[in-house]
Design a protein around this motif. Structure first.
Motif, PDB file in Angstrom:
ATOM      1  N   ALA A 150      45.965  42.658  40.937  1.00 25.31           N
ATOM      2  CA  ALA A 150      45.336  43.983  40.926  1.00 25.31           C
ATOM      3  C   ALA A 150      45.722  44.816  42.140  1.00 25.31           C
ATOM      4  O   ALA A 150      45.141  45.864  42.380  1.00 25.31           O
ATOM      5  CB  ALA A 150      43.820  43.824  40.855  1.00 25.31           C
ATOM      6  N   GLY A 151      46.679  44.363  42.911  1.00 21.41           N
ATOM      7  CA  GLY A 151      47.044  45.090  44.115  1.00 21.41           C
ATOM      8  C   GLY A 151      46.059  44.801  45.237  1.00 21.41           C
ATOM      9  O   GLY A 151      45.273  43.859  45.192  1.00 21.41           O
ATOM     10  N   GLU A 152      46.059  45.633  46.234  1.00 26.33           N
ATOM     11  CA  GLU A 152      45.192  45.418  47.391  1.00 26.33           C
ATOM     12  C   GLU A 152      43.731  45.687  47.034  1.00 26.33           C
ATOM     13  O   GLU A 152      43.392  46.709  46.450  1.00 26.33           O
ATOM     14  CB  GLU A 152      45.617  46.346  48.530  1.00 26.33           C
ATOM     15  CG  GLU A 152      44.853  46.091  49.828  1.00 26.33           C
ATOM     16  CD  GLU A 152      45.362  46.955  50.963  1.00 26.33           C
ATOM     17  OE1 GLU A 152      44.677  47.032  51.987  1.00 26.33           O
ATOM     18  OE2 GLU A 152      46.447  47.551  50.791  1.00 26.33           O
ATOM     19  N   THR A 153      42.857  44.733  47.361  1.00 32.18           N
ATOM     20  CA  THR A 153      41.423  44.880  47.103  1.00 32.18           C
ATOM     21  C   THR A 153      40.646  44.571  48.368  1.00 32.18           C
ATOM     22  O   THR A 153      41.106  43.830  49.238  1.00 32.18           O
ATOM     23  CB  THR A 153      40.964  43.916  45.987  1.00 32.18           C
ATOM     24  OG1 THR A 153      41.274  42.569  46.366  1.00 32.18           O
ATOM     25  CG2 THR A 153      41.626  44.243  44.669  1.00 32.18           C
ATOM     26  N   GLY A 154      39.453  45.145  48.457  1.00 27.52           N
ATOM     27  CA  GLY A 154      38.629  44.940  49.632  1.00 27.52           C
ATOM     28  C   GLY A 154      37.955  43.579  49.635  1.00 27.52           C
ATOM     29  O   GLY A 154      37.894  42.873  48.614  1.00 27.52           O
ATOM     30  N   GLU A 155      37.403  43.228  50.774  1.00 30.34           N
ATOM     31  CA  GLU A 155      36.730  41.946  50.915  1.00 30.34           C
ATOM     32  C   GLU A 155      35.502  41.889  49.999  1.00 30.34           C
ATOM     33  O   GLU A 155      34.735  42.841  49.897  1.00 30.34           O
ATOM     34  CB  GLU A 155      36.294  41.745  52.368  1.00 30.34           C
ATOM     35  CG  GLU A 155      35.651  40.394  52.629  1.00 30.34           C
ATOM     36  CD  GLU A 155      35.279  40.219  54.095  1.00 30.34           C
ATOM     37  OE1 GLU A 155      34.614  39.227  54.415  1.00 30.34           O
ATOM     38  OE2 GLU A 155      35.661  41.089  54.907  1.00 30.34           O
TER      39      GLU A 155
END
Length: 292
Positions: free
Chosen positions: A83-88
């Motif tokens: 999903a690409g870059e995701t937050g913590e």
């Protein structure tokens, strides 16, 4: 036949054929109302004795041609890297659904026969429709009884958690085998009434047989099944004892069995029977397979 007609609901055999879906293109067919009525009536009568699985399971629907899947109420995690870059703390999950399969079986009718319907003939030659009805019913039955891997359907036979019981060829021994199967279900906490589903050859042996003392094998089986039924089941290899209590098995219908129009040539009208469905076993403890 009016556009509201459709197959009957849960645990019953077909009494109608749906015709209300625009994609069936019936309005484009050079077929009069009198001929359509005979075609629909013939489809009903040919389907009724062969749609055996519907007498054993819960039927949901029909929900319409655009009904595409059944919600299973479950999810599986998705790889976050896709999903690409995701937050913590972000969670990605995919819903599980069971997609419906579409089935279409073509058949033909002579245009001369269609014209004869308008002249008042009430005995049209619809033998090819009879063949198509048998083929479609057998396919649906086999999917419910034995599964359909390509459509992600697991059938009753393979889903059972119980050890299979040998049926044999002597119908006078069937009550003893059925009693063992019913006892297995009761010990698993599965209530009745129960049903014995068996292929046409086995069913014929049952109805033609009596036990010592003159008791009909069919009557003895019904008593063992707790007031249940013995169901002649085309497409079933061997036999099954199942609980008829609701909630164990679900046949989901999108479009119920319907007659549609494809095209015409100089001599022949090309029609088809079509449905969309899927099947799931909710309680695998509720069925015992009987092997040949």
């Amino acid at each position: 036949m009016d556009t509201a007609s459709r197959l009957t609901p849960a645990r019953s055999v077909s009494e109608g054929v749906g015709v209300s879906m625009n994609h069936l293109m019936r309005e484009l067919a050079p077929i009069t109302g009198a001929a359509w009525e005979q075609i629909d009536d013939e489809a009903r009568s040919r389907l009724a004795p062969n749609l055996a699985a519907r007498r054993l399971v819960d039927v949901s629907g029909p929900h319409g041609w655009d009904f595409s899947s059944v919600n299973l109420g479950r999810v599986r995690p998705l790889d976050q890297t896709t999903a690409g870059e995701t937050g913590e703390g972000v969670r990605l999950r995919l819903r599980h659904v069971l997609a419906l399969a579409e089935v279409r079986v073509p058949f033909t009718v002579s245009r001369v026969e269609l014209e004869n319907a308008e002249r008042g003939a009430d005995d049209l030659d619809l033998d090819d429709l009879g063949r198509a009805a048998r083929e479609l019913a057998l396919l649906e039955n086999r999917a419910v009884f034995h599964g359909w891997a390509g459509a992600d359907i697991t059938g009753l036979v393979d889903s059972s958690t119980h050890r299979g019981l040998p049926l044999g060829a002597d119908p006078t021994e069937y009550p003893q085998v059925a009693a063992k199967a019913v006892d297995t279900l009761r010990n698993a906490g599965i209530g009745g009434p129960y049903a014995l589903a068996i292929g046409p050859a086995g069913y014929e042996r049952i109805v033609e047989s009596t036990e010592h003392g003159g008791l009909l094998v069919l009557d003895h089986l019904r008593r063992i099944l707790g007031g249940g039924k013995v169901v002649r089941s085309p497409g079933l290899t061997g036999a099954l004892v199942v609980s008829l209590d609701e909630g164990h098995f679900q046949l989901h219908l999108g479009q119920d069995i319907s007659v549609g129009y494809s095209h015409c040539d100089a001599d022949t009208a090309h029609l088809y029977l079509e449905e969309s469905f899927t099947f799931r076993v909710v309680e695998p403890d509720a069925v015992v397979a009987l092997t040949e």
